[in-house]
Design an enzyme around this catalytic site. Sequence first.
Site, mmCIF file in Angstrom:
data_model
loop_
_atom_site.group_PDB
_atom_site.id
_atom_site.type_symbol
_atom_site.label_atom_id
_atom_site.label_comp_id
_atom_site.label_asym_id
_atom_site.label_seq_id
_atom_site.Cartn_x
_atom_site.Cartn_y
_atom_site.Cartn_z
ATOM 1 N N LYS A 1 0.875 -3.319 -6.698
ATOM 2 C CA LYS A 1 2.005 -3.239 -7.609
ATOM 3 C C LYS A 1 3.245 -3.890 -7.034
ATOM 4 C CE LYS A 1 4.081 -1.980 -11.345
ATOM 5 N NZ LYS A 1 3.757 -2.709 -12.583
ATOM 6 N N ASN B 1 2.794 -0.227 6.281
ATOM 7 C CA ASN B 1 2.820 -1.204 5.196
ATOM 8 C C ASN B 1 3.517 -2.448 5.713
ATOM 9 O OD1 ASN B 1 1.735 0.728 3.552
ATOM 10 N ND2 ASN B 1 3.574 1.068 2.334
ATOM 11 N N GLY B 2 3.019 -3.632 5.332
ATOM 12 C CA GLY B 2 3.658 -4.875 5.751
ATOM 13 C C GLY B 2 2.732 -5.710 6.613
ATOM 14 N N GLU C 1 2.044 -15.620 -19.470
ATOM 15 C CA GLU C 1 1.952 -14.180 -19.232
ATOM 16 C C GLU C 1 0.681 -13.600 -19.852
ATOM 17 O OE1 GLU C 1 2.966 -10.264 -18.048
ATOM 18 O OE2 GLU C 1 3.369 -12.275 -17.308
ATOM 19 N N GLU D 1 -5.616 -10.661 -14.506
ATOM 20 C CA GLU D 1 -5.335 -9.528 -13.618
ATOM 21 C C GLU D 1 -6.286 -8.366 -13.829
ATOM 22 O OE1 GLU D 1 -0.619 -9.358 -12.593
ATOM 23 O OE2 GLU D 1 -1.177 -8.889 -14.653
ATOM 24 N N HIS E 1 -3.657 -33.329 -22.235
ATOM 25 C CA HIS E 1 -3.601 -34.022 -20.954
ATOM 26 C C HIS E 1 -4.527 -33.369 -19.930
ATOM 27 C CE1 HIS E 1 -0.179 -36.507 -22.234
ATOM 28 N NE2 HIS E 1 0.172 -35.423 -22.918
ATOM 29 N N ARG F 1 -0.395 1.457 -6.745
ATOM 30 C CA ARG F 1 0.135 0.343 -5.973
ATOM 31 C C ARG F 1 -0.962 -0.615 -5.525
ATOM 32 N NH1 ARG F 1 5.387 1.352 -3.820
ATOM 33 N NH2 ARG F 1 4.923 0.086 -2.001
ATOM 34 N N LYS G 1 -2.217 -11.661 -17.704
ATOM 35 C CA LYS G 1 -2.683 -10.305 -17.980
ATOM 36 C C LYS G 1 -4.208 -10.257 -18.043
ATOM 37 C CE LYS G 1 0.785 -8.151 -17.542
ATOM 38 N NZ LYS G 1 1.040 -9.147 -16.587
ATOM 39 N N CYS H 1 0.837 -1.176 0.000
ATOM 40 C CA CYS H 1 0.000 0.000 0.000
ATOM 41 C C CYS H 1 0.877 1.231 0.000
ATOM 42 C CB CYS H 1 -0.941 -0.047 1.201
ATOM 43 S SG CYS H 1 -0.401 -1.144 2.516
ATOM 44 N N TRP I 1 -4.077 -1.785 1.523
ATOM 45 C CA TRP I 1 -4.475 -3.022 0.845
ATOM 46 C C TRP I 1 -4.670 -4.058 1.940
ATOM 47 C CZ3 TRP I 1 -2.689 -8.050 0.222
ATOM 48 C CH2 TRP I 1 -3.164 -8.759 -0.897
#
Length: 621
Positions: free
Chosen positions: A616, A113-114, A494, A501, A517, A27, A498, A2, A81
């Site tokens: 982020k 944060n954390g 990837e 996300e 399979h 973020r 995307k 955050c 967050w």
Amino acid sequence: MCGIVAYIGSRPCRSLLIEGIKRLEYRGYDSAGIAVITPDQTTGEPALLIERKAGRISVLEEALTHRPEIDGTLGIAHTRWATHGEPNDANAHPQCDGPTGSAQCRGITLVHNGIIENYSAIRTYLEEKGRVFTSDTDTEVLCQLISQLYDGDLQTAVQAALCEVTGAYAIAVICEHEPDTLVVARKGSPLIVGVGNGEYIVGSDPAAIVAHTTQAFTLDDYGVCKLTRTGFHTTTIDNLPVTPKIQAVELDLEAIELGGYSHHMLKEIFEQPRSIEISLRGRIHTREGSVVLGGVSEFARDLVRARRVILLGQGTALHAAMIGEYLFEDLAKIPAEVEYSSEFRYRSPIIEEGTVVIAVSQSGETADTLAALDEAKQRGALTLGVVNVVGSTIARETDAGVYLRVGPEIGVASTKAFTGQVAVLSLLSLFLGRRRFMNANHVRQLLAQLANVPTMIERILESSDAIRTVAERYVDKENWLFLGRGYNYPVALEGALKLKEISYIHAEGYPAAEMKHGPIALIDENMPVVVIALEGPIYGKVMSNIAEVKARQGRVIAIATEGDTEIADRADHVIYIPKTFRLLTPLLSVIPLQLLAYHIAVMRGCHVDQPRNLAKSVTVE
């Protein structure tokens, strides 16, 4: 994960704090808040005033319109967050040291944060002391612990409290009884202190402070800094003095603005020709067939003698690392493997003599990758960093490394950092390959093609409108499959990531042969299947995979090589990319997938730059 902004100086700081957390919106967050210490309107005594709201910063701003008294020259602000406790007003930051007016409240508040891993045990201890909690957060536990230990010196109380906690933190703390003091500290989560003229502005990201100062220093792990209007004093949590190094802030304010684009993600997709060009600049000498990487030159001899390479990453960085695995084995002929950082740290990895561990991270602050890096260092590995943020923790903790130099990436979903990571891993592989087995002519050919990649990406970007048309056809589909082989299997992963996300669509990436399979059972007329089908040794195999999808009524969107006329008869839609060497194709094939995900997200009304539940820089486990 955050955002933190804090200020002490002579200016009213309310607008500055709000502006700062707005610059950190990218973020990821789900609530926001602000606290200031200002003279009470009746008594004139210092008073702590707080406003915090779940939701976007705009909700906080609306609440503040009814509280003009919340302003002052000392304040903290935060975008949260959620980790402990759901996103609501009570769990938003800043957190206080108890109910207002209660006997336990000493007017201490902080932003954090954390994650405090032992918060539960500390909370139990504090409850036994009679303390009452008003939130579900680990942050309030830390704030109340500081309050419990407070005896008139905020810095001492913060140091004492941090000696008792385990976990990660970046904090900014203020106290009603010390209206001229701001205390900040960090471990495992970034925090930067901007130095101005009689003022200091603190941020968890340079973006929060760049508009107000050009000089700053980064707190090291276990660092505590007491800031007043006349100076600062930096120590460890054990009160050992530390002399920080003040440096220029390496961030251009213009680089973090939208610049006419609808979203930062779109801007960053279109910046890739330029960002790769800058990443390569000064590092490739095509005529001589050589690669110059100043960040690793000191360890060139050790790298040439490497017996094994382990690449660490999470998310998009992991996919870039997977491409790196192919590159190191193809070009440098060094056995390579890729590890999820989060798994590497919790097992007993075998690190033999001659093992090189490469940590790949955009932010350079990814918690799992930092922990895995520490494990590798303790076991004797030579460590390299492939990161974007100058001065980040991974950059400081590794033996050597290479910066991406792609500029700030604001969109939560990584785009130009991915291609930057692949470009740098290509350079590292060529750097070692030339010194081990490759002749100059071969390197010259590859470097010539690599230098041409920005121009080729520009050609792909011209097809953005055509890709939008494809996106319109399938925007309502809730399940997607992405298939690739060889170098383009990680690109398939990837592409699926995307889409997940930013569009909240279920998507999976697979090696194309793996489809038979299990995943083939899912394919029907409602399943779009994106297939990276480029010319090369396994082109025929991929065409067979396309035939298997079509036989089950699947809809095929193919990424193909320019000039391939055969595939148009097999796929429902074809997006062409220029022809290049096989090992460089990921730098091109990922561009249409980024655009596809972007256009679908926009059509579905999703918040492209700040997708739900994502951050982020993932600085918690």
